[in-house]
Design a protein around this motif. Structure first.
Motif, PDB file in Angstrom:
ATOM      1  N   GLU A 162       0.822  -1.219   0.000  1.00  0.00           N
ATOM      2  CA  GLU A 162       0.000   0.000   0.000  1.00  0.00           C
ATOM      3  C   GLU A 162       0.849   1.259   0.000  1.00  0.00           C
ATOM      4  OE1 GLU A 162      -3.882  -1.431   2.607  1.00  0.00           O
ATOM      5  OE2 GLU A 162      -2.413  -0.060   3.472  1.00  0.00           O
ATOM      6  N   THR A 163       1.967   1.202   0.744  1.00  0.00           N
ATOM      7  CA  THR A 163       2.854   2.362   0.865  1.00  0.00           C
ATOM      8  C   THR A 163       3.334   2.854  -0.493  1.00  0.00           C
ATOM      9  OG1 THR A 163       3.620   1.666   3.032  1.00  0.00           O
ATOM     10  CG2 THR A 163       5.089   3.082   1.790  1.00  0.00           C
ATOM     11  N   VAL A 164       3.612   1.926  -1.412  1.00  0.00           N
ATOM     12  CA  VAL A 164       4.137   2.323  -2.725  1.00  0.00           C
ATOM     13  C   VAL A 164       3.065   2.253  -3.811  1.00  0.00           C
ATOM     14  CG1 VAL A 164       6.510   1.731  -2.138  1.00  0.00           C
ATOM     15  CG2 VAL A 164       5.029  -0.020  -3.155  1.00  0.00           C
ATOM     16  N   GLY A 165       2.064   1.406  -3.624  1.00  0.00           N
ATOM     17  CA  GLY A 165       1.013   1.288  -4.633  1.00  0.00           C
ATOM     18  C   GLY A 165       0.197   2.564  -4.776  1.00  0.00           C
ATOM     19  N   GLY A 166      -0.077   3.232  -3.655  1.00  0.00           N
ATOM     20  CA  GLY A 166      -0.850   4.480  -3.685  1.00  0.00           C
ATOM     21  C   GLY A 166      -0.172   5.554  -4.518  1.00  0.00           C
ATOM     22  N   PRO A 167       1.095   5.891  -4.194  1.00  0.00           N
ATOM     23  CA  PRO A 167       1.789   6.919  -4.988  1.00  0.00           C
ATOM     24  C   PRO A 167       1.939   6.535  -6.468  1.00  0.00           C
ATOM     25  CG  PRO A 167       2.961   6.540  -2.933  1.00  0.00           C
ATOM     26  CD  PRO A 167       1.870   5.511  -2.998  1.00  0.00           C
ATOM     27  N   ALA A 168       2.192   5.256  -6.755  1.00  0.00           N
ATOM     28  CA  ALA A 168       2.394   4.851  -8.155  1.00  0.00           C
ATOM     29  C   ALA A 168       1.110   5.030  -8.961  1.00  0.00           C
ATOM     30  CB  ALA A 168       2.873   3.398  -8.211  1.00  0.00           C
ATOM     31  N   THR A 169      -0.027   4.609  -8.383  1.00  0.00           N
ATOM     32  CA  THR A 169      -1.307   4.765  -9.071  1.00  0.00           C
ATOM     33  C   THR A 169      -1.653   6.243  -9.238  1.00  0.00           C
ATOM     34  OG1 THR A 169      -1.987   2.751  -7.946  1.00  0.00           O
ATOM     35  CG2 THR A 169      -3.716   3.999  -9.045  1.00  0.00           C
TER      36      THR A 169
END
Lengths: 234, 246
Positions: A156-163
């Motif tokens: 979640e920590t990296v998926g949010g910013p990437a999306t």
């Protein structure tokens, strides 16, 4: 292969996919994980900046959140963990976001994997506990391990910013997903360390949990919260 | 040879019953401009070097007021011994006591490796003003490896817990847009006092790269990043002037 009654070696894997799925109705899609503020400040301009941003977030806020989640999954007192999360979140905007996301996740969790521990935390924190704590307790209620909870948190920590970067920068979605794929070995390592910290906290108390922080995420979150118009909630 | 040294200060309303420097950590009682005692840490030699283990303990007993500052910046340097240097600060503040902990900057020189830990235990009515400034590299120099942890407990409960890691030995991403964004100076100013219980502060942006935030407990934290030490200090000084903290 085992007999029909033996648990499959991949026990829990499908539950993990359900919980980690971006379509799990817990409200995370409305949050950019600080990416919207960083794009506005000129700190994320392309896929390379996004990768460095995600790596920085993973090793700071990501590790801290994952260890809290792993500790909750391990069965540590969620109210003590909630207090530890407050002390690790100096930004009131980020505390409010964490509690709002925690409340939304709690609603989904009690419908999907109901249990007395979730009920007790919902009753004690009606306005929401910190999201990583609820995430860990949800994993526990779903029969998942502390490592699984930590994996959900770091993803979640990296998926949010990437999306979010795909929308904010019109970034090629293939490029954004490639950033995540290249981070995968780091995600595994950080999740593993988070689970180790959780076991240490079980022996020594929550003071043993990491408190890795990122000044610009805190500063950016407060700036973002003051904008009159924004695409993402945080 | 690496150095092991612990300096100790005890302050009471009557004075300083313990004022004991050791090794590179010399302590001087300096004139106080107001009530209470003032102690200055005088770095008798450059420290800490790799392998050193330095510590300062300050205890402010019930009702006492103590200010601690330092004569110069602390420069972490590479040592002959392998392994990181450790610098531990342990502070306790009693009931109705107040501590102003205002050291000069900590400079992480190229090739150095320092683990700094600051732990503060406050009684419920204890007051604290604490400043931390980290400068990554001397002028125009790449930084060493620096990791710091600041843990503050109030009445036994966690109030603030923060770890920062920078430099070649830190996890990747420390210099990117989530953490420092290329800045080389980072600092914090923490104010704890019961007045924030009655009247919590409102969050306030202090320019592009600094912010004042109320913590979940009765405290305010100012977080700032800046291109250099001078500009960092200016932001922190202005922020402190803007608060009602006396």
């Amino acid at each position: 292969m085992g007999t029909p009654d033996a648990p499959p070696v991949s026990a829990g894997r499908a539950a993990l996919l359900v919980l980690a799925d971006g379509r799990f109705p817990a409200g995370g899609h409305a949050h950019s994980g600080g990416a919207e503020a960083a794009v506005r400040a000129g700190r994320i301009r392309d896929a390379r900046d996004l990768a460095v941003f995600c790596r920085g977030r993973l090793h700071t806020a990501g590790l801290t959140a994952a260890a809290l989640a792993a500790a909750a999954a391990l069965g540590l007192d969620p109210l003590v963990l909630d207090e530890a999360a407050d002390a690790r979140t100096p930004s009131p905007a980020l505390r409010a976001t964490a509690r709002r996301l925690g409340r939304q996740l709690m609603r989904a969790a009690r419908a999907t994997w109901p249990g007395p521990e979730l009920d007790a935390l919902a009753a004690a924190r009606p306005r929401g506990a910190h999201q990583p704590v609820v995430l860990g307790l949800t994993a526990r209620s779903a029969g998942l391990s502390p490592e699984d909870a930590a994996h959900c948190a770091v993803y979640e920590t990296v998926g949010g910013p990437a999306t979010a970067a795909v929308r904010l920068l019109s970034l090629d979605p293939f490029e954004a997903t490639a950033v995540l794929a290249r981070l995968a070995p780091d995600l595994d390592r950080v999740a593993g360390r988070a689970a180790e910290y959780a076991r240490q906290a079980e022996r020594e108390g929550t003071g043993a949990l990491p408190a890795a922080s990122a000044p610009l995420l805190d500063i950016g979150a407060e700036a973002h919260a003051a904008w009159p118009v924004r695409l993402f909630a945080s | 040879m690496s150095v092991r040294a612990t300096a100790r200060i005890v302050a009471t309303p009557a004075g300083l019953p313990v004022l004991a420097g050791e090794g590179p950590l010399a302590l001087r009682r300096t004139r106080a401009t107001g009530p209470g005692a003032r102690v200055t840490v005088v770095g008798a030699m450059s420290a800490p070097l790799g392998g050193d283990r330095l510590a300062i303990e300050a205890e402010v007993r019930d009702g006492a007021l103590l200010t601690v500052d330092s004569a110069a910046a602390t420069v972490a340097l590479p040592g002959r011994d392998a392994g990181p240097a450790h610098y531990d600060v342990r502070l306790t503040v009693g009931e109705r006591a107040a501590l102003n902990w205002l050291p000069e900057q900590l400079v992480s020189a190229y090739g150095s490796d320092l683990r700094m830990r600051t732990r503060v235990e406050l009684a419920a009515t204890g007051r604290l003003l604490l400043r931390e400034e980290q400068i990554l590299g001397r002028h125009g120099e790449e930084p060493g490896t620096l990791s710091t942890r600041l843990t503050v407990l109030r009445a036994g409960r966690p109030l603030l817990d923060q770890e920062l890691s920078y430099g070649p030995g830190a996890p990747a991403g420390w210099d990117g847009g989530a953490v420092l964004g290329g800045h080389r100076a980072v600092g914090q100013l923490l104010l704890v006092g019961t007045e924030f219980e009655e009247k919590p502060a409102s969050p306030r942006l202090l320019g592009e790269t600094a912010v004042l935030t109320p913590l979940a407990g009765p405290a305010v934290l100012i977080t700032a990043v800046a291109p250099d030490a001078l500009r960092l200090r200016r932001v922190l000084d202005e922020a402190l002037d803007g608060t009602a903290y006396r």
